[in-house]
Design an enzyme around this catalytic site. Structure first.
Site, PDB file in Angstrom:
ATOM      1  N   ASP A 313     -86.589 -14.824  31.982  1.00 36.52           N
ATOM      2  CA  ASP A 313     -87.311 -13.488  32.842  1.00 36.52           C
ATOM      3  C   ASP A 313     -88.674 -13.461  32.534  1.00 36.52           C
ATOM      4  O   ASP A 313     -89.166 -14.729  31.746  1.00 36.52           O
ATOM      5  CB  ASP A 313     -86.494 -12.265  31.666  1.00 36.52           C
ATOM      6  CG  ASP A 313     -87.620 -10.993  32.019  1.00 36.52           C
ATOM      7  OD1 ASP A 313     -87.506 -10.235  33.608  1.00 36.52           O
ATOM      8  OD2 ASP A 313     -87.778 -10.130  31.287  1.00 36.52           O
ATOM      9  N   GLU A 354     -96.924   0.294  29.876  1.00 33.48           N
ATOM     10  CA  GLU A 354     -97.364   0.116  31.876  1.00 33.48           C
ATOM     11  C   GLU A 354     -98.133   1.715  31.446  1.00 33.48           C
ATOM     12  O   GLU A 354     -99.291   1.569  31.948  1.00 33.48           O
ATOM     13  CB  GLU A 354     -96.646  -0.126  32.812  1.00 33.48           C
ATOM     14  CG  GLU A 354     -96.559  -1.684  32.364  1.00 33.48           C
ATOM     15  CD  GLU A 354     -95.262  -1.597  31.848  1.00 33.48           C
ATOM     16  OE1 GLU A 354     -94.454  -1.006  31.684  1.00 33.48           O
ATOM     17  OE2 GLU A 354     -93.887  -2.942  31.645  1.00 33.48           O
ATOM     18  N   PHE A 382     -90.890   5.544  37.255  1.00 28.68           N
ATOM     19  CA  PHE A 382     -90.194   4.147  37.712  1.00 28.68           C
ATOM     20  C   PHE A 382     -89.081   3.890  37.907  1.00 28.68           C
ATOM     21  O   PHE A 382     -88.040   4.115  36.797  1.00 28.68           O
ATOM     22  CB  PHE A 382     -91.261   3.279  36.852  1.00 28.68           C
ATOM     23  CG  PHE A 382     -91.354   1.643  36.787  1.00 28.68           C
ATOM     24  CD1 PHE A 382     -91.219   1.712  37.939  1.00 28.68           C
ATOM     25  CD2 PHE A 382     -90.545   0.943  35.862  1.00 28.68           C
ATOM     26  CE1 PHE A 382     -91.515  -0.823  38.152  1.00 28.68           C
ATOM     27  CE2 PHE A 382     -90.483  -0.911  36.531  1.00 28.68           C
ATOM     28  CZ  PHE A 382     -91.124  -1.137  37.558  1.00 28.68           C
ATOM     29  N   SER A 383     -88.412   2.318  38.630  1.00 29.50           N
ATOM     30  CA  SER A 383     -87.257   2.043  38.842  1.00 29.50           C
ATOM     31  C   SER A 383     -87.937   0.276  39.540  1.00 29.50           C
ATOM     32  O   SER A 383     -88.157   0.312  39.972  1.00 29.50           O
ATOM     33  CB  SER A 383     -86.469   2.283  39.801  1.00 29.50           C
ATOM     34  OG  SER A 383     -86.470   1.801  40.813  1.00 29.50           O
ATOM     35  N   ALA A 384     -86.947  -0.761  38.325  1.00 31.86           N
ATOM     36  CA  ALA A 384     -87.096  -1.978  39.460  1.00 31.86           C
ATOM     37  C   ALA A 384     -86.647  -1.960  40.620  1.00 31.86           C
ATOM     38  O   ALA A 384     -87.153  -2.662  41.123  1.00 31.86           O
ATOM     39  CB  ALA A 384     -86.012  -2.733  38.327  1.00 31.86           C
ATOM     40  N   HIS A 385     -86.094  -1.117  41.690  1.00 34.47           N
ATOM     41  CA  HIS A 385     -85.743  -1.027  43.072  1.00 34.47           C
ATOM     42  C   HIS A 385     -86.894  -1.188  43.737  1.00 34.47           C
ATOM     43  O   HIS A 385     -87.511  -1.712  44.665  1.00 34.47           O
ATOM     44  CB  HIS A 385     -84.745  -0.338  43.114  1.00 34.47           C
ATOM     45  CG  HIS A 385     -83.331  -0.845  42.403  1.00 34.47           C
ATOM     46  ND1 HIS A 385     -82.388  -0.606  41.710  1.00 34.47           N
ATOM     47  CD2 HIS A 385     -82.788  -1.969  43.513  1.00 34.47           C
ATOM     48  CE1 HIS A 385     -81.798  -1.110  41.161  1.00 34.47           C
ATOM     49  NE2 HIS A 385     -81.693  -2.236  42.434  1.00 34.47           N
ATOM     50  N   THR A 386     -88.033   0.086  43.335  1.00 36.43           N
ATOM     51  CA  THR A 386     -89.059   1.249  44.201  1.00 36.43           C
ATOM     52  C   THR A 386     -89.800   0.424  43.199  1.00 36.43           C
ATOM     53  O   THR A 386     -90.632   0.166  44.365  1.00 36.43           O
ATOM     54  CB  THR A 386     -88.950   2.418  43.897  1.00 36.43           C
ATOM     55  OG1 THR A 386     -89.275   3.146  43.103  1.00 36.43           O
ATOM     56  CG2 THR A 386     -87.402   2.939  44.398  1.00 36.43           C
ATOM     57  N   ASP A 560     -82.460  -7.035  33.142  1.00 34.69           N
ATOM     58  CA  ASP A 560     -81.722  -7.982  32.834  1.00 34.69           C
ATOM     59  C   ASP A 560     -80.520  -8.714  32.911  1.00 34.69           C
ATOM     60  O   ASP A 560     -79.609  -9.169  32.683  1.00 34.69           O
ATOM     61  CB  ASP A 560     -82.240  -9.304  32.042  1.00 34.69           C
ATOM     62  CG  ASP A 560     -83.713  -9.151  32.620  1.00 34.69           C
ATOM     63  OD1 ASP A 560     -84.144  -9.885  33.542  1.00 34.69           O
ATOM     64  OD2 ASP A 560     -84.600  -9.434  31.381  1.00 34.69           O
TER      65      ASP A 560
HETATM   66  N1  LIG Z   1     -94.486   2.063  35.144  1.00 31.79           N
HETATM   67  C1  LIG Z   1     -94.617   1.164  36.310  1.00 31.79           C
HETATM   68  N2  LIG Z   1     -94.986   1.815  37.348  1.00 31.79           N
HETATM   69  C2  LIG Z   1     -95.164   2.041  38.851  1.00 31.79           C
HETATM   70  N3  LIG Z   1     -94.913  -0.118  38.547  1.00 31.79           N
HETATM   71  C3  LIG Z   1     -95.012  -0.416  38.026  1.00 31.79           C
HETATM   72  C4  LIG Z   1     -94.147  -0.659  36.493  1.00 31.79           C
HETATM   73  N4  LIG Z   1     -93.829  -0.697  35.749  1.00 31.79           N
HETATM   74  C5  LIG Z   1     -94.489  -2.070  36.861  1.00 31.79           C
HETATM   75  N5  LIG Z   1     -94.295  -2.197  37.919  1.00 31.79           N
HETATM   76  C6  LIG Z   1     -94.687  -2.669  39.100  1.00 31.79           C
HETATM   77  O1  LIG Z   1     -92.803  -3.315  39.087  1.00 31.79           O
HETATM   78  C7  LIG Z   1     -92.583  -4.680  39.469  1.00 31.79           C
HETATM   79  C8  LIG Z   1     -91.181  -4.841  38.768  1.00 31.79           C
HETATM   80  O2  LIG Z   1     -91.395  -4.540  37.212  1.00 31.79           O
HETATM   81  P1  LIG Z   1     -90.165  -4.808  36.514  1.00 31.79           P
HETATM   82  O3  LIG Z   1     -91.101  -4.355  34.506  1.00 31.79           O
HETATM   83  O4  LIG Z   1     -89.281  -4.376  36.789  1.00 31.79           O
HETATM   84  O5  LIG Z   1     -90.510  -6.630  36.477  1.00 31.79           O
HETATM   85  P2  LIG Z   1     -89.290  -7.693  35.991  1.00 31.79           P
HETATM   86  O6  LIG Z   1     -88.095  -7.571  37.376  1.00 31.79           O
HETATM   87  O7  LIG Z   1     -88.678  -6.790  34.470  1.00 31.79           O
HETATM   88  O8  LIG Z   1     -89.854  -8.470  36.260  1.00 31.79           O
HETATM   89  P3  LIG Z   1     -90.102  -9.481  34.929  1.00 31.79           P
HETATM   90  O9  LIG Z   1     -89.835  -8.551  33.619  1.00 31.79           O
HETATM   91  O10 LIG Z   1     -90.106 -10.333  34.763  1.00 31.79           O
HETATM   92  O11 LIG Z   1     -91.763  -9.753  34.939  1.00 31.79           O
HETATM   93  C9  LIG Z   1     -93.778  -5.419  38.128  1.00 31.79           C
HETATM   94  O12 LIG Z   1     -94.347  -6.538  39.290  1.00 31.79           O
HETATM   95  C10 LIG Z   1     -94.816  -3.907  38.747  1.00 31.79           C
HETATM   96  O13 LIG Z   1     -96.265  -4.595  40.126  1.00 31.79           O
HETATM   97 MG   LIG Z   2     -88.437  -7.393  32.469  1.00 23.46          MG
END
Ligand SMILES: Nc1ncnc2c1ncn2[C@@H]1O[C@H](COP(=O)(O)OP(=O)(O)OP(=O)(O)O)[C@@H](O)[C@H]1O
Ligand SMILES: [Mg+2]
Ligand SMILES: [K+]
EC number: 7.2.2.6
Length: 720
Positions: A313, A354, A382-386, A560
């Site tokens: 990751d 963030e 926030f969600s990892a999907h949207t 993850d």
């Molecule tokens: N708090 C937030 N609000 C809005 N968008 C966000 C936020 N945090 C992250 N993002 C956006 O969502 C995307 C995915 O974030 P996420 O942290 O889920 O990534 P991840 O799949 O865990 O990847 P990695 O940890 O490997 O970087 C980020 O690249 C960013 O553009």
């Molecule tokens: Mg991550």
């Protein structure tokens, strides 16, 4: 950090192991090791023969049966000792990790939020799901997840790292470990494990023989050893009628005694590897602990020896993961303060690091201090999907998120009426083409900002709003927030080392392609997958496994967890979430993504040690066959005397010498079983040849020399 290794023969541990080896004489424990169980039953049997001999009805002199019996029991005890010593060492290592896990008084909350009434409760009475308040100076009473607040925590008892770490709710830094101490502020923690079931407890349970499940390789090897044992059992049993027949036919000599047959059987079955097998496995776990890795599965350690691909990751694993907002980059015609305030409003309820850092940066830009007390505000988490988050206010919606997610959100607003606004991205995002947005809705300057931030390895978050007038929604991009993250130091050389070991490294991230490419280049991974959802991560692992490859995964986040659960070797960062740690089968206390190097070396070393000792043991048994058969049966078949090339003093001393050698070789090999054979990064074929030569040939030669020496010593002592 690496822990100090215990001396191989620490006196206190030796004493404890000595006592333990007698406790392990319990038949329920012996039964778990079929080869040694045969020796155990044989010892009981000759003990009975010896008692019979003492009563004057012996098949052989009582001293002879007695001495053989004594050494048979020694064989069992030596094997027990090897296992007990390995367990004791691993337990001592684990205990040093448990830190001050003593009676901790917990502040158990009546309701799951700060300010609720609390009662003082002993830590051991806490159950999974209980919520506690932990304040400055308090010890964490359980493993768990921070659900409210933020605190600096001293985790040195667990990690050995003296610098305090920040633990906070939301995001990937929410997991806390029992036994660590809050240095400042407060946190509300939901316990994630019942007492005795934390991941350290699970590891300790695994170390103790009773709970240790055999790994697939161990099971396969045990089946082979049992088969060999059965063959030799058959050989030995059929020797008896042969011997009686020969004596009756020739009216000369004496039939072989039961004592000699049992001794012969024990010498022939693979007791060396049988006695050391479990110690080798336990010692592997101990070595993991030395590398600051807590393993909760022996199978994973074994698989680590053969890993082909390592998936990592990005955020929190390759980078420090503390993504902080560092700049606002407004779109043309948008004021700095306007962008900062919109970003702040969209982050007020965003509990991720963030989100919080955006609020802090906005304040520094002079946005109003008061929170949006608007009761009609509805927050979108926030969600990892949207890949976005934000807020819906009366007449106005604000979102921030990855560029593609926000672009889609804007495109949806511009879509012809009747087509519903989509909160979730469509199943197949590529089918939905948001590329054709008018320039005023998606300005080229913003595209440039996004690319610049990404090229620097940062994460760009685009901020946009939709103003509702009647049924129409007018999307407007306000600008970009730059989130900065730092690649962990010194990992490029380590990834190069993994490459030399033949392991491909692939970074998978939810971040955009440009950021991913920049970080991938900086970290020196072989490949990367960007814009990945948790499902993509899981799919990539399944696909690689379907190609017949063993996959290791290193991750820290809740998103993850599915991938960690699927990987063959799953190393969760200690800094990560509880969900990631639960899903993995190892936790790296140093949170070092390249720790896999050590993990792989330990895995390979364990497989090689087992292979070397198996080769040695079987070669040994074959040699013993030729060394003692002539001596044992010379009374029955005097012609066999010609085969007595070793010129052992007498049949009795030959048998005794073989039994003693067979027992002592276990002791001699304990250090090798515990420390492991040395691992050198050579090709598999070279290693195999070298080991066959060393341990195969050594195994054949050793008994001839050993048995001869013991025979001479017995003769000098007048015991034969
Ligand atoms: N708090 C937030 N609000 C809005 N968008 C966000 C936020 N945090 C992250 N993002 C956006 O969502 C995307 C995915 O974030 P996420 O942290 O889920 O990534 P991840 O799949 O865990 O990847 P990695 O940890 O490997 O970087 C980020 O690249 C960013 O553009
Ligand atoms: Mg991550
Ligand atoms: K043997």
């Amino acid at each position: 950090m690496t822990r100090k290794s215990l001396p191989l023969f620490d006196p206190a541990l030796m004493r404890a192991a000595l006592l333990e080896s007698f406790a392990k004489l319990d038949p329920r424990q012996q039964w778990r090791n079929p080869v040694m169980f045969v020796v155990y039953v044989g010892s009981l049997f000759t003990s009975a023969l010896w008692v019979q001999a003492l009563a004057g009805h012996g098949e052989a002199p009582a001293w002879f049966i007695g001495t053989v019996t004594l050494w048979l029991w020694f064989t069992v005890l030596f094997a027990n000792f090897a296992e007990a010593l390995a367990e004791g060492r691993a337990r001592a290592q684990a205990a040093s990790l448990r830190g001050m896990k003593k009676t901790v008084l917990a502040k158990k909350l009546a309701a799951p939020h700060f300010g609720a009434a609390w009662t003082q409760t002993p830590g051991e009475s806490l159950r999974r799901g209980d919520v506690v308040l932990v304040e400055t100076g308090d010890l964490l009473p359980c493993d768990g997840e921070v659900i409210e607040g933020m605190a600096s925590v001293d985790e040195s008892a667990i990690t050995g790292e003296s610098a305090p770490v920040i633990r906070e709710s939301g995001g990937d830094f929410s997991a806390v470990t029992g036994g660590t101490m809050v240095l400042s502020d407060w946190i509300v923690v939901r316990c994630s494990a019942d007492p005795g079931e934390s991941f350290l407890d699970r590891m300790i349970g695994l170390v103790e023989g009773a709970k240790r499940r055999k790994t697939p390789n161990e099971i396969a090897l045990t089946i082979l050893l049992v088969a060999l044992t059965l063959v030799f059992l058959l050989v030995t049993v059929t020797l008896l009628p042969f011997s009686i027949y020969a004596v009756n036919a020739s009216h000369a000599g004496a039939p072989v005694t039961l004592t000699v047959l049992v001794a012969l059987l024990v010498c022939l079955i693979p007791t060396t590897i049988g006695g050391l097998l479990s110690a080798i496995g336990v010692a592997g776990m101990g070595r993991m602990l030395l590398a600051n890795v807590v393993a909760t599965s022996g199978r994973a350690i074994e698989a680590a020896g053969d890993v082909d691909v390592l998936l990592l990751d990005k955020t929190g694993t390759i980078t420090l993961g503390n993504r902080q907002a560092s700049a606002f980059l407004p779109a043309p015609g948008v004021g700095m303060l306007e962008l900062a305030d919109a970003a702040r409003l969209a982050s007020l309820a965003d509990e991720t690091p963030e989100g919080r850092s955006i609020v802090v940066l906005a304040r520094q830009h002079g946005t109003p201090d008061e929170p949006a007390a608007d009761p009609q505000a509805s927050f979108v988490a926030f969600s990892a999907h949207t890949r976005m988050s934000g807020v819906d206010l009366p007449g106005r919606s604000i979102r921030k998120g990855s560029a593609d997610a926000i672009k889609r959100w804007c495109a949806d607003a511009l879509a012809p009426p009747g087509q519903p606004l989509r909160a979730e991205p469509p199943e197949d995002a590529s089918r939905h083409d948001p590329a054709r947005l008018p320039d005023d809705a998606w300005p080229a300057a913003v595209v440039r900002h996004v690319e610049e931030v990404a090229r620097r390895g940062g994460t760009p978050l685009v901020v946009a709003e939709q103003v509702h007038t009647g049924t129409a929604r007018h999307p407007c991009v306000l600008g970009v927030v730059e989130l900065k993250d730092i690649v962990k130091s010194g990992i490029k050389e380590r990834f190069a080392q993994l490459r030399r070991m033949g392991i491909r490294t692939v970074m998978i991230t939810g971040d955009n392609r440009l950021t991913a490419a920049a970080i991938a280049a900086e970290a020196g991974v072989d490949d990367f997958l960007a814009e990945a959802t948790p499902e993509n991560k899981l799919d990539l692992i399944r696909k690689t496994q379907a190609e017949g490859r063993l996959v290791a995964m290193t991750g820290d986040g809740t998103n993850d967890a599915p991938a960690l659960a699927q990987a063959d070797v799953a190393v969760a960062m200690h800094s990560g979430t509880q969900a990631a740690k639960e899903a993995g089968n190892m936790v790296d206390l140093d949170s070092n993504p390249t720790k896999l190097i050590e993990v792989v070396e330990i895995g390979k070393q364990m497989l090689m040690t087992r292979g070397a000792l198996t080769t040695f043991s079987i070669a040994n048994d074959i040699a013993k066959y030729f060394a003692i058969i002539p001596a044992a049966f010379v009374a029955t078949y005097p012609q066999l005397g010609a085969l007595n090339v070793m010129h052992l003093t007498s049949p009795d001393s030959a048998i005794l010498a073989a039994v003693i050698f067979n027992a002592l070789i276990i002791v001699v090999l304990i250090p090798l079983a515990l420390k492991g054979v040395r691992y050198r990064p050579l090709g598999a074929a070279v290693l195999l040849r070298r080991n066959l030569l060393l341990y195969g040939l050594g195994g054949i030669v050793a008994p001839f020399i050993g048995i001869k020496l013991i025979d001479m010593l017995l003769t000098v002592l007048g015991l034969s």
